[in-house]
Design a protein around this motif. Sequence first.
Motif: not given
Length: 762
Positions: A148-162, A182-183
């Motif tokens: 299992t790989f777990q990728c943590v990202a920060s920033g604004k992501a849209s609902e259509a984000e793939r 979080s948001h």
Amino acid sequence: MHVFQAMLLWSYLMVNSSQHVQGQKAHILFQTLSENDTHCLQFSYFMYSRDGHSPGTLNVYVKVNGGPLGSVVWNVSGSHGRQWHQVELSVSMFWPNEYQVLFEAVVSSEHRGYLGLDDILLLNYPCSKAPHFSRLGDVEVNAGQNATFQCVASGKASEAERFLMQRQNGAIVPAASVKHISHRRFLASFQLDKVSNGDQDFYRCVTQSGRGSGVSNFAELIVKEPPTPIAPPQLLRAGSTYLIIQLNTNSIIGDGPIVRKEIEYRMTSGPWSEVHAVNMQTYKLWHLDPDTEYEINVLLTRPGDGGTGKPGPPLISRTKCAEPMRAPKGLAFAEIQSRQLTLQWEPLGYNLTRCHTYTVTLCYRYAVGTGHNQTFRECVKMERNANRYTIKNLLPYKNIHVKLILSNPEGRKEGKEMIFQTDEDVPGGIASESLTFTPLEDMIFLKWEEPVEPNGLITQYEISYQSIESSDPAVNVPGPRRTVSKLRNETYHVFSNLHPGTTYLFSVRARTGKGFGQTALTEITTNISAPSFDYGDMPSPLGESESTITILLRPAQGRGAPISTYQVVVEEDRPRKVKREVGGQECFPVPLTFDDAMSRGSVHYFGAELPPSSLTEAKPFTVGDNQTYSGYWNPPLEPKKAYLIYFQAMSHLKGETRLNCIRIARKAACKESKRPLEVSQHSEEMGLILGICAGGLVVLIILLGAIIVVIRKGSIHLIWSPAALQMKRKVLEEGAAGRASAVASQSLRPLTCVPPSLILAP
């Protein structure tokens, strides 16, 4: 693939799809970037077609550390109005890694409209439209488990984000789940099921939307192979109810570290098994059944789920038995042949073996050479319950030492060594390389060695020989085959009365009581002999003049080789300490022309060289005829010199040359007299004087023959006979003139040559 260059118009890059065919591409590869802090790559694109058709596709790739291109991290296709659209690309990269961005424009099948690229900027602050990934760590997992790989990202992501996971080789894995922490922070999980070594590679997380893309660093999936011992455990000691073993885990297949060791054992004939944890290199298995076979394996475990490897190679061992009572008895032969020996012995029972598992081994040895170390040894394990065995591939006439060994896991008993002798056989062949010979002209000395494998007692050698080839036409080939027998201790023979220059085929074979062995063959050629001449004493010349001598040349007889050439040699007869004898003199091996002889001061020269075809029968030859024969000049002989004439024949065959020569004539030097008198006014006076002297001499001879001496009373009376008186008157009447003319004519000859055969001894 068609690649074309985009046009630079008004400070932006533009591709006119209508000018190209479907599938053609334009590439823009940026220089290597090593930005390790937070940054953002921003660019604008333009994709428009008047009729709404798609002009093509714009793809963006991120190439890390000069590696493969991989999969597209962001792309767009279709017509998007007559305006520019801004996109952000956030690449998370950490020292010492670096990357390059590749823009690719691909013309669509409609090939209408334009594709444009402009305002490519590298910003030193985070992207606002694309999320940034935190460092993605490596994942280690045992083979066969889920990764299992777990990728943590920060920033604004849209609902259509793939959310995607890209493998370095281009494969794509969809996200298993996306969890918002979080948001402005979220966690994407990617799972690879039952991974193997083939899944080990570099992976990265990618987000894609119309506004841009986020790309993480590459993290490695490390697949570990659970450890397995390479070698089976080692038996240290066995008892009737226990086995002490060594785990033997220094060499393993798979990966460490090893956190646990276990021993699994079971009876080979039973259904149950037990596992014992072990914390030492040696282990003692208790409470085992006697004379029972066990299978023992070692299990190794590394950290993590599924870290226990497969059982290692098994140790098959049997518990200790009681020592055998004795070795088998009654060892005897059942049949003896030259190359095999059949033996038998008493049947074995449990009361003798004292174990259900035992081995009967038959060991035998025999000498294969003359040295002490040249001994063949072999031990053969007998099949269970067997009491008869045939030893094959033995050597004939050899002492075979045989013994039986009874053994079980507890001990062994060796029987007494018995000696059996194999029967004789025909001998092996005599080695061809052992045949040595010395050829002469009419005999051959041949020597051989005993066969390497006599296979018995050698009783006789048989040598056969036959002429198979000869350069002498007088020799019949193939000739009769002759055979010579020699005793066992005679390994040589001299063959005489052979023909020179003849090849003989020799065959040598040995014999034992079983018959003759293989034959060794060799071909031997006798040396050629010098040619022979059909002359007795030195023959008389056929004719002779002041500068020539005619001799009779007879063809020579070749001995082992045909005549190659004939030569007539002329030698000046000078006084020497040792004269050449007729037929026994030295010959003339080096050809020498008359000119060469004169320049070297040699006393002999070659007057002629004749081919054998020109002398098939006896023919006369004139020495000094001023002719040239095969390049040799035959000059006139000098009358004042004496000469010896030699006739030489030469034979040449296969690099061997033989010469023979014979003296066949001698020409004496002509004697000198007074020089001729010139005809002058005194010739008549000389003739008269000579005539008177000759007449007086004749008268004196007649008077001496006709006088009758009468001695009477002390007085002597001379009485002329009638014949004497008549002769006296005749001489006086003829005068001296005629006689003087005859004598003068004889005096005109300057030299008088008398052949040696006409010179009379006093």
